[in-house]
Design an enzyme around this catalytic site. Structure first.
Site, PDB file in Angstrom:
ATOM      1  N   CYS A 160       6.429   0.572  17.122  1.00  0.00           N
ATOM      2  CA  CYS A 160       7.831   0.642  17.136  1.00  0.00           C
ATOM      3  C   CYS A 160       8.299   2.021  17.434  1.00  0.00           C
ATOM      4  CB  CYS A 160       8.513   0.021  16.090  1.00  0.00           C
ATOM      5  SG  CYS A 160       8.650   1.284  14.536  1.00  0.00           S
ATOM      6  N   ASN A 165     -12.161  12.646 -21.314  1.00  0.00           N
ATOM      7  CA  ASN A 165     -11.601  14.036 -20.725  1.00  0.00           C
ATOM      8  C   ASN A 165     -12.179  15.063 -21.153  1.00  0.00           C
ATOM      9  OD1 ASN A 165      -9.323  13.273 -19.059  1.00  0.00           O
ATOM     10  ND2 ASN A 165      -8.062  12.925 -20.635  1.00  0.00           N
ATOM     11  N   ASP A 178      -8.514   8.008  -3.060  1.00  0.00           N
ATOM     12  CA  ASP A 178      -9.888   8.401  -2.556  1.00  0.00           C
ATOM     13  C   ASP A 178     -10.579   7.231  -2.281  1.00  0.00           C
ATOM     14  OD1 ASP A 178     -11.023   8.097  -4.869  1.00  0.00           O
ATOM     15  OD2 ASP A 178     -10.929  10.225  -5.665  1.00  0.00           O
ATOM     16  N   HIS A 191      -1.275   4.594  -6.787  1.00  0.00           N
ATOM     17  CA  HIS A 191      -0.526   5.751  -5.649  1.00  0.00           C
ATOM     18  C   HIS A 191      -0.972   5.796  -4.347  1.00  0.00           C
ATOM     19  CE1 HIS A 191       0.253   8.750  -9.276  1.00  0.00           C
ATOM     20  NE2 HIS A 191       1.032   7.867  -9.303  1.00  0.00           N
TER      21      HIS A 191
HETATM   22 ZN    ZN Z   1       7.042   0.556  12.959  1.00  0.00          ZN
END
Ligand code: ZN
Length: 267
Positions: A169, A232, A121, A136
């Site tokens: 592409c 937590n 985020d 990630h």
């Molecule tokens: Zn590409």
């Protein structure tokens, strides 16, 4: 002793214990320095981004294998983009909360050097942290799986997603987030491991770090001599295995308090 009095005394004892944990955490941060934070979905919940895995989270409506797996993207990219649009709607309206701000203040005070986040985020950067390893990936850019070109998401309005954004592409661009079945970007993984091995204190915030390979980071830090402080809302599998100090509560509640105790110690 009657029961209500016993209850009150127990309550006081708990409060005192909790205050002791905060003091110890603050002291360790002050004395050891080199703090590295590993954060997960839990830290952004108070910014209005529900944990995907919780009740009401995105995985209730979108089967991850159908929408968020790399094979699903290859076969039906429009489904992955539908999920991404939903996610982006949540992220775009979100602001950093006192948990993010607390980590940024820890950096400004000279204690925290790196944030390793499993979130996409961008709220740590917006809160002001300068070294953020996005384990990630991120939702700010798009990547082409054919020619590896990366482009900013800013050039693509949400309405264009219906037609699927394409690379020069010709291939369909993928959100630059790590989908299920995709490896963690090598550089992020390497940098996270180095940070874990070199830190004095590892803060584990809003994550149970159950998903490999993020799961190995707290243990790696501990094996290298770091103290592990966990923040937590409830105990996790880490609490009884790796954690040295458990501060119960959401990051947006715990960090202002921890910073308050720390500020009193460093003035
Ligand atoms: Zn590409």
């Amino acid at each position: 002793m009657n029961l209500p009095l016993a209850g009150i005394l127990e309550n006081l004892r708990q409060k005192r214990r909790r205050a002791e944990w905060y003091k110890r955490a603050a002291r360790e941060i002050r004395d050891r320095g080199r703090v590295v934070a590993l954060t997960g979905a839990g830290i952004s919940v108070d910014s209005g981004i529900p944990d995907f895995r919780d009740t009401g989270g995105l995985w209730e409506r979108f089967d991850p294998m159908e929408y968020a797996h790399i094979d699903a993207f290859r076969q039906t990219p429009e489904k992955t983009w539908l999920l991404f649009q939903e996610m982006q709607g949540l992220v775009d309206g979100a602001q950093p909360n006192p948990g993010h701000v607390g980590l940024s203040r820890l950096e400004a005070l000279g204690f925290l050097c790196t944030v390793i986040t499993q979130n996409v985020d961008g709220l740590h950067q917006r809160a002001g942290n300068s070294d953020v390893i996005e384990y990630h990936g991120n939702s700010r850019s798009l990547v082409c799986l054919c020619c590896e070109r990366r482009v900013s998401r800013d050039g693509f309005g949400l309405e264009q997603y219906k037609g699927l954004p394409r690379c020069t592409c010709g291939a369909v661009l993928k959100p630059d987030v790590v989908l299920f079945g995709e490896p963690i970007p090598r550089q992020s993984q390497f940098r996270a491991q180095v940070a874990a091995r070199q830190c004095g204190v590892m803060l584990v915030v809003g994550t149970s770090a159950m998903v490999y390979p993020a799961s190995e980071i707290p243990q790696m830090a501990k094996n290298s001599g770091a103290l592990v402080v966990e923040v937590n809302v409830r105990e996790t599998v880490l609490t009884s295995t790796v954690t040295d100090i458990f501060l119960e509560g959401s990051a947006s509640v715990v960090f202002p308090r921890l910073l308050g105790v720390l500020s009193g110690m460093v003035q």
